[in-house]
Enzyme design. Structure first.
Site, PDB file in Angstrom:
ATOM      1  N   LYS A 206       0.840  -1.199   0.000  1.00 47.97           N
ATOM      2  CA  LYS A 206       0.000   0.000   0.000  1.00 47.97           C
ATOM      3  C   LYS A 206       0.878   1.254   0.000  1.00 47.97           C
ATOM      4  O   LYS A 206       0.662   2.171  -0.762  1.00 47.97           O
ATOM      5  CB  LYS A 206      -0.905  -0.027   1.244  1.00 47.97           C
ATOM      6  CG  LYS A 206      -1.863   1.130   1.339  1.00 47.97           C
ATOM      7  CD  LYS A 206      -2.780   1.012   2.545  1.00 47.97           C
ATOM      8  CE  LYS A 206      -3.624   2.281   2.675  1.00 47.97           C
ATOM      9  NZ  LYS A 206      -4.486   2.242   3.881  1.00 47.97           N
ATOM     10  N   GLU A 212      10.857  -4.739   3.985  1.00 45.92           N
ATOM     11  CA  GLU A 212      10.962  -6.151   3.612  1.00 45.92           C
ATOM     12  C   GLU A 212      10.497  -6.363   2.166  1.00 45.92           C
ATOM     13  O   GLU A 212      11.139  -7.054   1.370  1.00 45.92           O
ATOM     14  CB  GLU A 212      10.115  -7.024   4.553  1.00 45.92           C
ATOM     15  CG  GLU A 212      10.502  -6.960   6.025  1.00 45.92           C
ATOM     16  CD  GLU A 212       9.729  -5.886   6.787  1.00 45.92           C
ATOM     17  OE1 GLU A 212       9.299  -4.887   6.169  1.00 45.92           O
ATOM     18  OE2 GLU A 212       9.582  -6.047   8.025  1.00 45.92           O
ATOM     19  N   GLY A 266      -4.605  -1.867   5.273  1.00 49.33           N
ATOM     20  CA  GLY A 266      -3.824  -2.968   4.730  1.00 49.33           C
ATOM     21  C   GLY A 266      -4.382  -4.330   5.105  1.00 49.33           C
ATOM     22  O   GLY A 266      -4.548  -5.214   4.276  1.00 49.33           O
ATOM     23  N   GLU A 352      -3.645  -6.410  15.277  1.00 49.95           N
ATOM     24  CA  GLU A 352      -3.160  -5.119  14.766  1.00 49.95           C
ATOM     25  C   GLU A 352      -4.277  -4.069  14.839  1.00 49.95           C
ATOM     26  O   GLU A 352      -4.019  -2.873  14.906  1.00 49.95           O
ATOM     27  CB  GLU A 352      -2.647  -5.250  13.330  1.00 49.95           C
ATOM     28  CG  GLU A 352      -1.875  -4.019  12.864  1.00 49.95           C
ATOM     29  CD  GLU A 352      -1.041  -4.278  11.620  1.00 49.95           C
ATOM     30  OE1 GLU A 352      -1.598  -4.194  10.506  1.00 49.95           O
ATOM     31  OE2 GLU A 352       0.154  -4.569  11.772  1.00 49.95           O
ATOM     32  N   HIS A 383      -2.710 -32.740  19.110  1.00 49.31           N
ATOM     33  CA  HIS A 383      -1.455 -33.468  19.419  1.00 49.31           C
ATOM     34  C   HIS A 383      -0.334 -32.503  19.751  1.00 49.31           C
ATOM     35  O   HIS A 383       0.838 -32.838  19.658  1.00 49.31           O
ATOM     36  CB  HIS A 383      -1.089 -34.364  18.228  1.00 49.31           C
ATOM     37  CG  HIS A 383      -2.161 -35.347  17.900  1.00 49.31           C
ATOM     38  ND1 HIS A 383      -2.257 -36.580  18.522  1.00 49.31           N
ATOM     39  CD2 HIS A 383      -3.225 -35.241  17.074  1.00 49.31           C
ATOM     40  CE1 HIS A 383      -3.336 -37.197  18.062  1.00 49.31           C
ATOM     41  NE2 HIS A 383      -3.941 -36.418  17.170  1.00 49.31           N
ATOM     42  N   LYS A 511       9.998  -0.387  13.342  1.00 49.23           N
ATOM     43  CA  LYS A 511      10.470  -0.126  11.969  1.00 49.23           C
ATOM     44  C   LYS A 511      11.588   0.926  11.983  1.00 49.23           C
ATOM     45  O   LYS A 511      12.615   0.783  11.331  1.00 49.23           O
ATOM     46  CB  LYS A 511       9.316   0.415  11.119  1.00 49.23           C
ATOM     47  CG  LYS A 511       8.387  -0.619  10.531  1.00 49.23           C
ATOM     48  CD  LYS A 511       7.342   0.091   9.656  1.00 49.23           C
ATOM     49  CE  LYS A 511       6.324  -0.874   9.086  1.00 49.23           C
ATOM     50  NZ  LYS A 511       5.249  -0.193   8.335  1.00 49.23           N
TER      51      LYS A 511
HETATM   52  O1  F6P Z   1       2.381  -4.208   9.948  1.00 43.01           O
HETATM   53  C1  F6P Z   1       2.310  -2.885   9.592  1.00 43.01           C
HETATM   54  C2  F6P Z   1       1.751  -2.778   8.193  1.00 43.01           C
HETATM   55  O2  F6P Z   1       1.615  -1.435   7.873  1.00 43.01           O
HETATM   56  C3  F6P Z   1       0.420  -3.492   8.008  1.00 43.01           C
HETATM   57  O3  F6P Z   1      -0.664  -2.760   8.498  1.00 43.01           O
HETATM   58  C4  F6P Z   1       0.412  -3.662   6.522  1.00 43.01           C
HETATM   59  O4  F6P Z   1      -0.538  -4.606   6.086  1.00 43.01           O
HETATM   60  C5  F6P Z   1       1.855  -4.120   6.283  1.00 43.01           C
HETATM   61  O5  F6P Z   1       2.627  -3.379   7.233  1.00 43.01           O
HETATM   62  C6  F6P Z   1       2.363  -3.908   4.876  1.00 43.01           C
HETATM   63  O6  F6P Z   1       2.230  -2.565   4.540  1.00 43.01           O
HETATM   64  P1  F6P Z   1       2.330  -2.168   2.964  1.00 43.01           P
HETATM   65  O7  F6P Z   1       1.166  -2.808   2.283  1.00 43.01           O
HETATM   66  O8  F6P Z   1       2.278  -0.675   2.936  1.00 43.01           O
HETATM   67  O9  F6P Z   1       3.633  -2.717   2.461  1.00 43.01           O
END
Ligand code: F6P
Length: 547
Positions: A206, A212, A266, A352, A383, A511
């Site tokens: 988004k 990552e 998100g 979240e 189990h 972050k």
């Molecule tokens: O975990 C934090 C967060 O902002 C989530 O709310 C979101 O789904 C995820 O990281 C990924 O964010 P983006 O879609 O902006 O990469």
């Protein structure tokens, strides 16, 4: 004192919680032969049985009153109509607009967003059909065989959970591979099997700033350019984002960007183009079925009376168990292998959204706002941790989910699976007492001394609350229904607990610190003074890592 705790229904529920601690579910069942009929309801595709939850007439009435005193109806109207109920980010919360299958106009800031949503769905459909038909070709003229879906959190969990849930319905047109972890082993293990000529990358973010995702995306481009040229990127990389500036800077042409909107959180976004990998894998028609299922639940949520409103009841039970009875976690236990990722999806959705400590006004709330959500497929759990669920001195309310019709019928497997589904909630409710154990051990020829030795260890107190959700079957529409049920449950919990469910400020600190430490790990000339633990850990890593 928070406004919620002053409510008459809240205080009545506090009194009831004290009384209910001494009431055993098996006595409630013995006293009321119609308990199942009274505390269960059916909606299309689902039997929702909450009769094994620790509620009676009084408590249930008080919970419904609590919903009314919290003005759920008004808040629900606010959400569906696009009022900015995400108060700290000043945004509307309109994931429901993404599956508005009635196409009712919805004017937000002067724009009919229903048109915008439908235009994006049309763009998705055209693209999906081109890729799946082979009309969309790679730089050597070959059709796409593999899709690599890069994203994390809400940009991964929804699509991957839905894909896994419906994989048995998929045709052989193409494969989809999800990459969410920045641990290089994941992207490496995916890319090593693929051919750049027939691979399409869908980068879903988004913000298009998530470290990552951007790292995985960059690695994918570098891998691709080992055999292809810059101008070939346009045929093999598309993006889903609100941030056209960042997608362009990354090198993805605007026409290859599927948009989403700030009024979609998100973790509530799989109904948008974030769901592109689902549609590519299953076909656009299946994706539309998922939307249909969610729309059905939206209509149910809007129109069903409170005491038959499944997502509202789910929320009230969760608030009752967590904020009144004090049970700090909730297990999601699917008895369908297809739903094995549902616990992870609900985990982000609930924790979240509602893992907050202040209310709308920034006041610290005196009650627990969210259960720790966890779980796995129920059979495997039997189990692994059911010993704790049955005899631990922590009580874990659980959602048991199963389907009447298996996706794949093999011999007597489904009856065996369902017998466990039925037995476990019965055992958790009933328990087994000293009298029953004594009779059982006596029948097995145990002596009085042997029985005395074992008796206490074998007692199950029972009275463990569960909800049973019996689906018709796990198909696309059901997946949409199930997700929408949990989304609206989360919404109702937030309103009842007076917290903003739609921001996530709690992810910012980690972050920020990670990005600062990243610089130190990239360049030995950079070092920031941390606490002695963090300093010690970084030093040990730097001293021992392979250059
Ligand atoms: O975990 C934090 C967060 O902002 C989530 O709310 C979101 O789904 C995820 O990281 C990924 O964010 P983006 O879609 O902006 O990469």
């Amino acid at each position: 004192m928070s406004s919620r705790t002053k409510l008459a229904s809240w205080q009545a529920l506090q009194n009831s919680a004290t009384k209910m601690k001494d009431v055993h579910l098996k006595d409630l069942f013995s006293a009321n032969s119609a308990r199942f009929q009274q505390f269960s309801t059916q909606i299309p595709g689902l039997l929702f049985d909450f009769s094994k939850q620790r509620v009676d007439d009084t408590v249930f009435t008080q919970l419904i009153s609590l919903a009314k005193e919290c003005d759920i109806d008004t808040w629900r109207k606010k959400m569906f109509s696009g009022e900015k109920i995400n108060i700290t980010e000043d945004r509307a919360v309109l994931h429901t607009a993404l599956r508005n299958r009635a196409n009712t106009p919805l004017i937000i800031d002067g724009e009919n967003i229903t048109d915008a949503v439908n235009s994006e769905l049309a763009k998705m459909k055209q693209f999906v059909n081109k890729v799946r038909s082979g009309q969309w070709q790679g730089y050597t003229g070959k059709a796409v065989k593999d899709v690599v879906a890069i994203g994390v959190g809400g940009s991964n969990l929804g699509p991957q959970m839905a894909t896994e849930a419906l994989a048995s319905n998929a045709d052989e047109t193409l494969n989809v591979h999800y990459v969410s972890n920045v641990d290089g082993v994941q992207i490496a293990s995916v890319l090593e099997k693929l051919d750049a000529e027939t691979t399409l990358f869908v980068i879903s973010s988004k913000t298009f700033t998530t470290s990552e995702t951007m790292t995985n995306a960059q690695t994918s481009v570098e891998w691709f350019l080992q055999t292809a040229a810059e101008q070939d990127i346009a045929k093999h990389f598309v993006a889903v984002s609100t941030n056209l500036e960042k997608t362009a800077a990354f090198g993805i042409a605007d026409e290859n960007v599927f948009t989403m909107w700030d009024w979609v959180g998100g973790r509530f976004s799989l109904w948008s183009a974030i769901g592109l990998p689902i549609a590519l894998y299953l076909g656009f028609e299946a994706f539309e079925e998922i939307l249909e299922g969610a729309f059905e639940i939206d209509e149910h949520f809007k129109n069903a009376p409170a005491d038959e409103n499944v997502p509202l009841i789910m929320a009230l039970l969760s608030v009752w168990n967590t904020s009144f009875l004090g049970y700090e976690s909730q297990a999601i236990l699917p008895y369908d292998q297809a739903l094995h990722m549902l616990p992870a999806y609900v985990q982000q959705g609930e924790m979240e959204s509602n893992g907050k400590h202040v209310n709308f006004n920034g006041e610290t709330v005196p009650y627990t706002t969210v259960p720790i959500i966890w779980g796995m497929t129920g059979i495997n759990g039997q189990h692994a941790f059911y010993q704790c669920l049955h005899q631990g001195n922590v009580i874990v309310p659980a959602d048991f989910i199963a389907s009447i019709e298996p996706q794949t019928s093999v011999g007597k497997h489904h009856d065996i699976l369902l017998s466990n589904f039925f037995a476990q909630t019965q055992a958790m409710m009933m328990g087994v007492d000293a009298e029953q154990i004594t009779a059982d051990l006596t029948a097995k020829g145990k002596s009085a001394d042997e029985i005395a030795e074992l008796l206490k260890h074998k007692i199950h107190k029972g009275n463990r609350p569960t909800t049973s959700m019996l689906l018709d079957k796990v198909d696309a529409k059901t997946v949409g229904r199930l997700i929408a049920l949990y989304e609206h449950k989360i919404f109702c919990q937030g309103i009842i607990l007076e917290i903003c469910s739609f921001d996530q400020w709690g992810v910012e600190l980690g972050k920020g610190l990670a990005s600062k430490i990243e610089a130190e790990l990239f360049d030995d000339n950079i070092s920031n003074a941390h606490d002695s633990s963090t300093d010690g850990l970084i030093a040990h890593y730097k001293a021992n890592r392979k250059q």
